[in-house]
Design a protein around this motif. Structure first.
Motif, mmCIF file in Angstrom:
data_model
loop_
_atom_site.group_PDB
_atom_site.id
_atom_site.type_symbol
_atom_site.label_atom_id
_atom_site.label_comp_id
_atom_site.label_asym_id
_atom_site.label_seq_id
_atom_site.Cartn_x
_atom_site.Cartn_y
_atom_site.Cartn_z
ATOM 1 N N PRO A 52 41.599 33.406 54.004
ATOM 2 C CA PRO A 52 41.998 34.529 52.999
ATOM 3 C C PRO A 52 43.492 35.132 53.142
ATOM 4 C CG PRO A 52 40.011 35.296 54.199
ATOM 5 C CD PRO A 52 40.184 33.200 53.794
ATOM 6 N N GLU A 53 43.188 35.230 54.665
ATOM 7 C CA GLU A 53 44.577 36.666 55.073
ATOM 8 C C GLU A 53 45.505 35.564 54.333
ATOM 9 O OE1 GLU A 53 46.950 38.097 59.267
ATOM 10 O OE2 GLU A 53 45.386 36.720 59.234
ATOM 11 N N MET A 54 45.918 34.510 54.329
ATOM 12 C CA MET A 54 47.467 34.028 53.931
ATOM 13 C C MET A 54 47.381 33.969 52.385
ATOM 14 S SD MET A 54 48.796 29.898 54.576
ATOM 15 C CE MET A 54 48.536 30.226 56.101
ATOM 16 N N PHE A 55 46.261 33.809 51.959
ATOM 17 C CA PHE A 55 46.229 34.076 50.138
ATOM 18 C C PHE A 55 46.378 35.554 49.873
ATOM 19 C CE2 PHE A 55 43.799 35.678 46.762
ATOM 20 C CZ PHE A 55 44.518 35.017 45.683
ATOM 21 N N LEU A 56 45.910 36.454 50.196
ATOM 22 C CA LEU A 56 46.535 37.863 50.162
ATOM 23 C C LEU A 56 47.575 37.991 50.329
ATOM 24 C CD1 LEU A 56 42.855 39.222 51.633
ATOM 25 C CD2 LEU A 56 43.469 39.528 49.403
ATOM 26 N N LYS A 57 48.311 38.058 51.556
ATOM 27 C CA LYS A 57 49.709 38.301 51.731
ATOM 28 C C LYS A 57 50.100 38.026 50.989
ATOM 29 C CE LYS A 57 49.277 39.632 56.552
ATOM 30 N NZ LYS A 57 49.063 39.494 57.841
ATOM 31 N N GLU A 58 50.422 36.525 50.276
ATOM 32 C CA GLU A 58 50.847 35.907 49.967
ATOM 33 C C GLU A 58 51.140 36.270 48.074
ATOM 34 O OE1 GLU A 58 49.968 31.289 49.882
ATOM 35 O OE2 GLU A 58 51.269 31.489 51.577
ATOM 36 N N ALA A 59 49.860 36.358 48.197
ATOM 37 C CA ALA A 59 49.624 37.121 46.675
ATOM 38 C C ALA A 59 50.285 38.876 46.616
ATOM 39 C CB ALA A 59 47.770 37.454 46.589
ATOM 40 N N ILE A 60 50.308 39.983 47.516
ATOM 41 C CA ILE A 60 50.312 40.858 47.160
ATOM 42 C C ILE A 60 52.051 41.110 47.218
ATOM 43 C CG2 ILE A 60 50.807 42.875 48.368
ATOM 44 C CD1 ILE A 60 48.272 42.493 49.751
ATOM 45 N N ASP A 61 52.486 39.546 48.076
ATOM 46 C CA ASP A 61 54.406 39.996 47.813
ATOM 47 C C ASP A 61 54.807 39.084 46.310
ATOM 48 O OD1 ASP A 61 55.184 40.068 50.449
ATOM 49 O OD2 ASP A 61 54.794 37.910 51.153
ATOM 50 N N LEU A 62 53.809 38.334 46.054
ATOM 51 C CA LEU A 62 54.162 37.899 44.759
ATOM 52 C C LEU A 62 53.692 38.764 43.787
ATOM 53 C CD1 LEU A 62 54.238 35.165 42.459
ATOM 54 C CD2 LEU A 62 52.181 35.233 42.594
ATOM 55 N N THR A 63 52.870 39.621 43.536
ATOM 56 C CA THR A 63 52.689 40.666 42.798
ATOM 57 C C THR A 63 54.131 41.305 42.910
ATOM 58 O OG1 THR A 63 49.931 40.190 42.998
ATOM 59 C CG2 THR A 63 51.250 42.610 42.098
ATOM 60 N N HIS A 64 53.889 42.238 43.307
ATOM 61 C CA HIS A 64 55.257 43.213 44.007
ATOM 62 C C HIS A 64 56.994 42.002 42.959
ATOM 63 C CE1 HIS A 64 52.351 45.475 46.946
ATOM 64 N NE2 HIS A 64 52.605 46.099 45.954
ATOM 65 N N HIS A 68 56.969 40.984 40.875
ATOM 66 C CA HIS A 68 56.808 40.949 39.639
ATOM 67 C C HIS A 68 57.381 41.883 38.695
ATOM 68 C CE1 HIS A 68 56.833 36.464 38.099
ATOM 69 N NE2 HIS A 68 56.471 36.430 39.805
ATOM 70 N N GLY A 69 57.126 43.317 40.188
ATOM 71 C CA GLY A 69 57.002 44.323 39.374
ATOM 72 C C GLY A 69 55.424 44.889 39.279
ATOM 73 N N ALA A 70 54.439 44.385 39.033
ATOM 74 C CA ALA A 70 53.367 45.310 39.707
ATOM 75 C C ALA A 70 52.676 45.204 40.891
ATOM 76 C CB ALA A 70 52.639 43.543 38.948
ATOM 77 N N LEU A 71 51.057 45.636 40.764
ATOM 78 C CA LEU A 71 50.755 46.969 41.906
ATOM 79 C C LEU A 71 49.291 45.525 41.711
ATOM 80 C CD1 LEU A 71 50.885 50.665 40.426
ATOM 81 C CD2 LEU A 71 52.418 49.088 41.716
ATOM 82 N N PHE A 72 49.259 46.068 43.296
ATOM 83 C CA PHE A 72 48.128 44.403 43.959
ATOM 84 C C PHE A 72 46.927 46.125 44.705
ATOM 85 C CE2 PHE A 72 46.092 42.628 46.621
ATOM 86 C CZ PHE A 72 45.646 40.710 46.003
ATOM 87 N N ILE A 73 45.484 46.195 44.045
ATOM 88 C CA ILE A 73 44.414 46.321 44.021
ATOM 89 C C ILE A 73 43.815 45.293 44.605
ATOM 90 C CG2 ILE A 73 42.842 48.073 43.590
ATOM 91 C CD1 ILE A 73 44.734 47.988 41.128
ATOM 92 N N ILE A 74 42.868 46.221 46.120
ATOM 93 C CA ILE A 74 42.219 45.042 46.727
ATOM 94 C C ILE A 74 40.706 45.362 46.600
ATOM 95 C CG2 ILE A 74 41.181 45.095 49.396
ATOM 96 C CD1 ILE A 74 43.722 43.525 50.009
ATOM 97 N N ASP A 75 39.685 45.216 45.839
ATOM 98 C CA ASP A 75 38.399 45.819 45.615
ATOM 99 C C ASP A 75 37.401 45.321 46.890
ATOM 100 O OD1 ASP A 75 36.138 46.874 44.306
ATOM 101 O OD2 ASP A 75 35.741 44.601 43.310
ATOM 102 N N GLU A 76 36.991 46.272 48.002
ATOM 103 C CA GLU A 76 36.194 46.176 49.373
ATOM 104 C C GLU A 76 34.861 47.109 48.659
ATOM 105 O OE1 GLU A 76 37.150 45.746 52.171
ATOM 106 O OE2 GLU A 76 39.771 45.581 52.530
ATOM 107 N N MET A 77 34.721 46.999 47.694
ATOM 108 C CA MET A 77 33.308 47.475 47.055
ATOM 109 C C MET A 77 31.575 46.579 47.947
ATOM 110 S SD MET A 77 32.515 50.021 45.615
ATOM 111 C CE MET A 77 34.212 49.965 44.560
#
Length: 454
Positions: free
Chosen positions: A224-236, A238-247
């Motif tokens: 999951p670490e690799m996916f999350l870091k890639e997803a955060i970079d990808l989101t940024h 494209h000018g969007a924000l990344f929200i992590i739900d640690e609920m």
């Protein structure tokens, strides 16, 4: 161990009366659908009278080893004395005032000291409030409408932006549902395609940092670490924000959560279950640049009405989260809880292997939230078999709903008890494969929370 080692629970007379009356008073019979009667076998407790440590007692006086621990919100144990003492002491000072309690500053500083890269925090009483607040901030910050999240995630919020995408969308206009778009969880290619499909339109991506299935054939390939870091970079990108739900993952996957475990830099994060040992406290954290949009200090700028809750800063809940944080720091609670999870997984896997029961159940080997998948004759997940498993575990004094959330009060002795009951339960499931679930299950199968019709 043996039959004499296990308790037998067979008296539900008060629970039967309770069920007959409660639905006349409360829609759904509870204030969370996953606690409703349709989520449990007929032979099960309808209501809990008290809890202590890793155990609860129902209104018929039956004692159970608790597996869900308040839908994973109780991380230390029921009525855990150090937390209760802090709450009792604070109650003497009053719980709600016309101006903020001084404890709000203390709690904000303490909680934010745990969260890397986040500068500000907002309190609330439940998770849906803070996830929706995060979505609102993202839309305000980006001036975009669409929110993206994994379509295979069971729950993010009771608000329209999420519930409108489920089968339970009655009462929600399609216009709201159309503002939410989905991708495959932990699948970076799926997220890439979503951004290409909606260029310049997605305000934010919100996702759990990791789920219990991430260790069991998930799209992230157990990384999951690799996916999350890639997803955060990808989101940024494209000018969007990344929200992590640690609920769910907060105070379980790590302390404070996966955000620190993987050194992640999301724009915002949401927190709730487990962080106040069952007391009602949730939080939204984020960077100053974004969170300040919900403030009142930038005179002349357009105001974002973020969160405004009368009870969000109740002092007894703040005392509970402060005490819980102190205990997590002092006692290395996460390590204990994950060791309990490891022991449970090992014991149950041993039983499955020695009894040749792999055709009956799969275990998602996540030591902070162990998930059991019960299967039918065709090898697929089966509601009848799952409900029968619940019935048989409850009969043996274990309040079980298909998952085990370790807490600081669980012991190895509790694990051993669970494994012994699990072994006996599997023998009943074997009979059900031959004779039919309907001949062993009393009442109907548990139903999905998200279903179109009752």
């Amino acid at each position: 161990m043996g039959n004499n080692y296990l308790r037998t629970v067979d008296n539900f007379s008060n629970s039967t009366k309770y069920k007959e009356e409660i639905h006349k008073l409360i829609p759904g019979g509870a204030h969370t659908y996953s606690k409703g009667d349709d989520q449990f076998p007929l032979l099960s407790p309808a209501a809990i009278s008290r809890g202590k440590g890793a155990y609860v007692w129902d209104i018929d006086g039956n004692m159970y080893l608790d597996c869900s621990m308040g839908l994973t919100s109780v991380s230390l144990g029921h009525a855990f004395e150090p937390v209760l003492n802090a709450v009792k002491e604070e109650l003497e000072n009053g719980v709600n005032f016309q101006r903020p309690s001084v404890l709000e500053k203390v709690t904000a500083e303490k909680f934010l000291s745990l969260i890397p890269y986040h500068d500000m925090i907002k309190f609330a009483k439940n998770g849906s409030i803070v996830t929706t607040a995060a979505v609102k901030l993202a839309r305000a910050f980006t001036n975009r409408k669409l929110v993206a999240f994994p379509g295979d995630h069971p729950f993010y919020s009771y608000d329209d932006w999420f519930i409108g995408t489920t089968t339970c969308n009655k009462g929600i206009p399609n216009e709201f549902s159309e503002l939410s778009v989905t991708f495959k969880s932990c699948d970076i290619e799926s997220l890439k395609q979503l951004f290409l499909k909606y260029p310049g339109q997605i305000a934010c991506v919100i996702t759990e940092p990791e789920k219990s299935p991430c260790g069991n054939g998930c799209n992230c390939k157990q990384n999951p670490e690799m996916f999350l870091k890639e997803a955060i970079d990808l989101t940024h990108e494209h000018g969007a924000l990344f929200i992590i739900d640690e609920m769910v993952s907060g105070f379980k996957s790590a302390f404070p959560g996966s955000i620190s475990k993987y050194n992640l830099k999301p724009d915002m994060a949401t927190w709730g279950k487990g962080i106040a040992n069952g007391f009602s406290f949730c939080a939204l954290t984020g960077t100053k640049e974004i969170m300040e949009l919900g403030g009142i200090t930038k005179v002349g700028e357009e105001k974002v009405f973020l969160i405004s809750t009368t009870h969000g800063g109740e002092t007894h809940a703040l005392a509970a989260v402060n005490a819980t944080i102190d205990i997590f720091k002092k006692e290395n609670v996460v390590n204990h809880n994950q060791k309990i999870g490891d022991a449970l997984i090992y014991g149950c896997q041993q039983v499955i292997t020695t009894t040749g029961s792999s055709n009956l159940v799969d275990i998602t080997a996540c030591n902070w939230l162990v998930i059991f998948n019960f299967k039918g004759v065709d090898g697929n997940a089966n509601a009848g078999m799952r409900t029968l498993a619940m019935q048989e575990m409850i009969k043996r004094g274990i309040l079980f709903q298909g998952a085990f959330s370790p807490c600081f009060s669980h012991s190895i002795e509790d694990v051993n008890y669970f494994v012994e009951a699990f072994s006996e339960m599997l023998q009943v499931l074997k009979l059900a494969l031959v004779n039919g679930v309907e001949n062993l299950l009393v009442g109907e199968s548990a139903k999905p929370v998200f279903r179109k019709y009752l």
